[in-house]
Design a protein around this motif. Structure first.
Motif, PDB file in Angstrom:
ATOM      1  N   LYS A  37       0.843  -1.194   0.000  1.00  0.00           N
ATOM      2  CA  LYS A  37       0.000   0.000   0.000  1.00  0.00           C
ATOM      3  C   LYS A  37       0.877   1.242   0.000  1.00  0.00           C
ATOM      4  N   ILE A  38       0.552   2.171  -0.880  1.00  0.00           N
ATOM      5  CA  ILE A  38       1.230   3.458  -0.944  1.00  0.00           C
ATOM      6  C   ILE A  38       0.223   4.528  -0.531  1.00  0.00           C
ATOM      7  N   ILE A  39       0.655   5.413   0.361  1.00  0.00           N
ATOM      8  CA  ILE A  39      -0.175   6.547   0.780  1.00  0.00           C
ATOM      9  C   ILE A  39       0.449   7.800   0.190  1.00  0.00           C
ATOM     10  N   ILE A  40      -0.355   8.569  -0.559  1.00  0.00           N
ATOM     11  CA  ILE A  40       0.177   9.770  -1.206  1.00  0.00           C
ATOM     12  C   ILE A  40      -0.612  11.008  -0.793  1.00  0.00           C
ATOM     13  N   ALA A  41       0.083  12.137  -0.759  1.00  0.00           N
ATOM     14  CA  ALA A  41      -0.550  13.424  -0.485  1.00  0.00           C
ATOM     15  C   ALA A  41      -1.247  13.898  -1.756  1.00  0.00           C
ATOM     16  N   LEU A  42      -2.499  14.295  -1.642  1.00  0.00           N
ATOM     17  CA  LEU A  42      -3.226  14.754  -2.821  1.00  0.00           C
ATOM     18  C   LEU A  42      -2.686  16.079  -3.360  1.00  0.00           C
ATOM     19  N   GLU A  43      -2.183  16.902  -2.462  1.00  0.00           N
ATOM     20  CA  GLU A  43      -1.718  18.230  -2.864  1.00  0.00           C
ATOM     21  C   GLU A  43      -0.551  18.186  -3.844  1.00  0.00           C
ATOM     22  N   ASP A  44       0.451  17.357  -3.559  1.00  0.00           N
ATOM     23  CA  ASP A  44       1.654  17.353  -4.401  1.00  0.00           C
ATOM     24  C   ASP A  44       2.100  15.955  -4.837  1.00  0.00           C
ATOM     25  N   HIS A  45       1.287  14.953  -4.535  1.00  0.00           N
ATOM     26  CA  HIS A  45       1.544  13.547  -4.915  1.00  0.00           C
ATOM     27  C   HIS A  45       2.785  12.946  -4.258  1.00  0.00           C
ATOM     28  N   ARG A  46       3.253  13.594  -3.183  1.00  0.00           N
ATOM     29  CA  ARG A  46       4.397  13.094  -2.425  1.00  0.00           C
ATOM     30  C   ARG A  46       4.017  11.808  -1.706  1.00  0.00           C
ATOM     31  N   ILE A  47       4.974  10.878  -1.619  1.00  0.00           N
ATOM     32  CA  ILE A  47       4.737   9.625  -0.910  1.00  0.00           C
ATOM     33  C   ILE A  47       4.816   9.892   0.591  1.00  0.00           C
ATOM     34  N   LEU A  48       3.734   9.590   1.293  1.00  0.00           N
ATOM     35  CA  LEU A  48       3.678   9.795   2.738  1.00  0.00           C
ATOM     36  C   LEU A  48       3.972   8.511   3.509  1.00  0.00           C
ATOM     37  N   GLY A  49       3.656   7.379   2.914  1.00  0.00           N
ATOM     38  CA  GLY A  49       3.882   6.115   3.602  1.00  0.00           C
ATOM     39  C   GLY A  49       3.801   4.948   2.641  1.00  0.00           C
ATOM     40  N   VAL A  50       4.504   3.893   2.994  1.00  0.00           N
ATOM     41  CA  VAL A  50       4.450   2.631   2.255  1.00  0.00           C
ATOM     42  C   VAL A  50       4.342   1.525   3.290  1.00  0.00           C
ATOM     43  N   HIS A  51       3.393   0.628   3.066  1.00  0.00           N
ATOM     44  CA  HIS A  51       3.186  -0.489   3.979  1.00  0.00           C
ATOM     45  C   HIS A  51       3.146  -1.770   3.158  1.00  0.00           C
ATOM     46  N   ILE A  52       3.848  -2.774   3.634  1.00  0.00           N
ATOM     47  CA  ILE A  52       3.876  -4.056   2.937  1.00  0.00           C
ATOM     48  C   ILE A  52       3.630  -5.157   3.964  1.00  0.00           C
ATOM     49  N   ILE A  53       2.700  -6.022   3.619  1.00  0.00           N
ATOM     50  CA  ILE A  53       2.403  -7.182   4.456  1.00  0.00           C
ATOM     51  C   ILE A  53       2.518  -8.403   3.563  1.00  0.00           C
ATOM     52  N   GLY A  54       3.298  -9.371   4.003  1.00  0.00           N
ATOM     53  CA  GLY A  54       3.379 -10.610   3.249  1.00  0.00           C
ATOM     54  C   GLY A  54       4.801 -10.981   2.872  1.00  0.00           C
ATOM     55  N   GLU A  55       4.864 -12.005   2.045  1.00  0.00           N
ATOM     56  CA  GLU A  55       6.147 -12.556   1.607  1.00  0.00           C
ATOM     57  C   GLU A  55       7.015 -11.497   0.938  1.00  0.00           C
ATOM     58  N   GLY A  56       8.271 -11.432   1.326  1.00  0.00           N
ATOM     59  CA  GLY A  56       9.223 -10.523   0.703  1.00  0.00           C
ATOM     60  C   GLY A  56       9.157  -9.085   1.190  1.00  0.00           C
ATOM     61  N   ALA A  57       8.329  -8.809   2.191  1.00  0.00           N
ATOM     62  CA  ALA A  57       8.169  -7.437   2.665  1.00  0.00           C
ATOM     63  C   ALA A  57       9.498  -6.802   3.070  1.00  0.00           C
ATOM     64  N   THR A  58      10.331  -7.557   3.764  1.00  0.00           N
ATOM     65  CA  THR A  58      11.602  -6.995   4.225  1.00  0.00           C
ATOM     66  C   THR A  58      12.566  -6.735   3.071  1.00  0.00           C
ATOM     67  N   GLU A  59      12.345  -7.402   1.944  1.00  0.00           N
ATOM     68  CA  GLU A  59      13.206  -7.192   0.781  1.00  0.00           C
ATOM     69  C   GLU A  59      12.659  -6.117  -0.152  1.00  0.00           C
ATOM     70  N   LEU A  60      11.480  -5.602   0.144  1.00  0.00           N
ATOM     71  CA  LEU A  60      10.849  -4.591  -0.711  1.00  0.00           C
ATOM     72  C   LEU A  60      10.754  -3.216  -0.067  1.00  0.00           C
ATOM     73  N   ILE A  61      10.638  -3.170   1.247  1.00  0.00           N
ATOM     74  CA  ILE A  61      10.314  -1.917   1.921  1.00  0.00           C
ATOM     75  C   ILE A  61      11.364  -0.832   1.710  1.00  0.00           C
ATOM     76  N   HIS A  62      12.619  -1.203   1.513  1.00  0.00           N
ATOM     77  CA  HIS A  62      13.680  -0.200   1.357  1.00  0.00           C
ATOM     78  C   HIS A  62      13.462   0.682   0.126  1.00  0.00           C
ATOM     79  N   ILE A  63      12.787   0.174  -0.872  1.00  0.00           N
ATOM     80  CA  ILE A  63      12.512   0.980  -2.073  1.00  0.00           C
ATOM     81  C   ILE A  63      11.604   2.153  -1.692  1.00  0.00           C
ATOM     82  N   GLY A  64      10.545   1.858  -0.972  1.00  0.00           N
ATOM     83  CA  GLY A  64       9.643   2.914  -0.518  1.00  0.00           C
ATOM     84  C   GLY A  64      10.320   3.881   0.431  1.00  0.00           C
ATOM     85  N   GLN A  65      11.154   3.355   1.329  1.00  0.00           N
ATOM     86  CA  GLN A  65      11.872   4.217   2.275  1.00  0.00           C
ATOM     87  C   GLN A  65      12.763   5.201   1.533  1.00  0.00           C
TER      88      GLN A  65
END
Length: 111
Positions: A37-65
């Motif tokens: 899940k990606i959470i974005i600000a409507l005003e400027d489309h900036r990424i506010l948060g990324v949440h991952i649940i499930g297989e491979g989450a620890t190998e994916l989250i760094h991209i969002g960070q």
């Protein structure tokens, strides 16, 4: 940020969701659950948060960070090329889902 934190801050936002089982790699691995899940600000489309649940989450989250720390927007995920088949393609899917939710739908004129 979580959705709860965004709401408490009074920021207008939208979410984009990707199901890991719907990615090509998810099919190959036989994944039955998990979301990105990606959470974005409507005003400027900036990424506010990324949440991952499930297989491979620890190998994916760094991209969002990385994108959040660099002040990136949803455009990064839409325009970026992700290796295929990998679970990372869920970022593009979630970004496109959010984009479809925030882009005003144009009325189609019926002849």
């Amino acid at each position: 940020m979580s959705e709860e934190e965004v709401r408490k801050a009074g920021l207008p936002y939208e979410c984009g969701i990707a199901r890991l089982r719907e990615t090509s790699r998810g099919h190959i691995m036989g994944i039955r659950g998990g979301i990105l899940k990606i959470i974005i600000a409507l005003e400027d489309h900036r990424i506010l948060g990324v949440h991952i649940i499930g297989e491979g989450a620890t190998e994916l989250i760094h991209i969002g960070q990385a994108v959040i720390n660099l002040g990136g927007t949803i455009d990064y995920f839409i325009d970026a090329t992700f290796n295929y088949p990998t679970l990372a393609e869920a970022y593009k899917t979630a970004a496109l889902d959010a984009w479809n939710r925030i882009t005003p739908r144009q009325e189609i004129a019926v002849p």
